[in-house]
Write a protein that holds these residues in place. Structure first.
Motif, short mmCIF file in Angstrom:
data_model
loop_
_atom_site.label_atom_id
_atom_site.label_comp_id
_atom_site.label_asym_id
_atom_site.label_seq_id
_atom_site.Cartn_x
_atom_site.Cartn_y
_atom_site.Cartn_z
N SER A 103 0.84 -1.19 0.00
CA SER A 103 0.00 0.00 0.00
C SER A 103 0.88 1.24 0.00
CB SER A 103 -0.91 0.03 1.23
OG SER A 103 -1.85 -1.01 1.18
N THR A 109 -7.37 8.67 1.31
CA THR A 109 -7.58 7.41 0.60
C THR A 109 -8.70 7.50 -0.42
OG1 THR A 109 -6.74 6.17 2.49
CG2 THR A 109 -8.06 4.94 0.90
N ILE A 136 -8.28 2.00 3.96
CA ILE A 136 -7.55 1.35 2.88
C ILE A 136 -8.43 1.24 1.65
CG2 ILE A 136 -6.06 0.04 4.44
CD1 ILE A 136 -7.85 -2.45 3.70
N ALA A 138 -7.98 -0.50 -2.74
CA ALA A 138 -7.07 -1.11 -3.71
C ALA A 138 -7.67 -1.03 -5.10
CB ALA A 138 -6.78 -2.56 -3.35
N GLY A 148 -2.36 -0.76 -3.58
CA GLY A 148 -3.16 -0.41 -2.41
C GLY A 148 -2.89 1.02 -2.00
N SER A 150 -3.39 3.61 1.50
CA SER A 150 -3.62 3.64 2.93
C SER A 150 -3.41 5.05 3.45
CB SER A 150 -2.65 2.68 3.63
OG SER A 150 -2.82 2.73 5.02
#
Length: 152
Positions: A103, A109, A136, A138, A148, A150
């Motif tokens: 990530s 995010t 998070i 992705a 990813g 974060s």
């Protein structure tokens, strides 16, 4: 050399209580502004997370924070490989092959996820809050590479 003043029984009990409550508190994270854009979290999916954790500690010298229960079952083992990066070891899912993912630390995010989609990425995991201070997400970037995000 001057003697340190002795703590009262109340001060000692308060200190013990704070120490105990900090151990049982849910994991928290404070974003590090200077690391936006860096790969700061690597996740290892393992058939035997405890064995992977022991091996990484012995062979790679990684340090571990206290593990915590994952909502779907199993333990999540947080590790650090430097003062600026680390990750976690978790059990593999039923049809999942063991492996690793990473990530990138971002300031927002949801904004990074939306920008990635606008620029041609495919959604893999929508923005999901995993603990206070950490969301998070992705995407699959053009070319098929999973990336990813974060951050807060």
């Amino acid at each position: 050399m001057a003697k340190k003043p002795r703590r009262s029984a109340k001060q000692t009990a308060t200190k013990r209580s704070k120490r105990k409550s900090s151990r049982s508190a849910a994991p928290r994270h404070v974003p590090t502004r200077g690391l936006y854009g860096w790969i700061t979290h690597t996740e290892l999916a393992s058939r035997d997370p405890a064995a992977t954790k022991a091996w990484c500690a012995k062979v790679l010298g990684w340090t571990f924070k206290p593990s915590f229960h994952m909502p779907g079952g199993g333990e999540y083992h947080l590790f650090a490989y430097s003062d600026k990066g680390g990750g976690g070891i978790r059990p593999t899912g039923p049809a999942e092959t063991p492996g690793s993912s990473f990530s990138v630390h971002v300031a927002d995010t949801r904004a990074a996820f939306e920008k990635a989609l606008q620029e041609g990425a495919e959604e893999m995991v929508p923005p999901t809050r995993v603990m206070p201070g950490v969301t998070i997400a992705a995407v699959r970037a053009p070319g098929g590479v999973p990336i990813g995000f974060s951050g807060p």
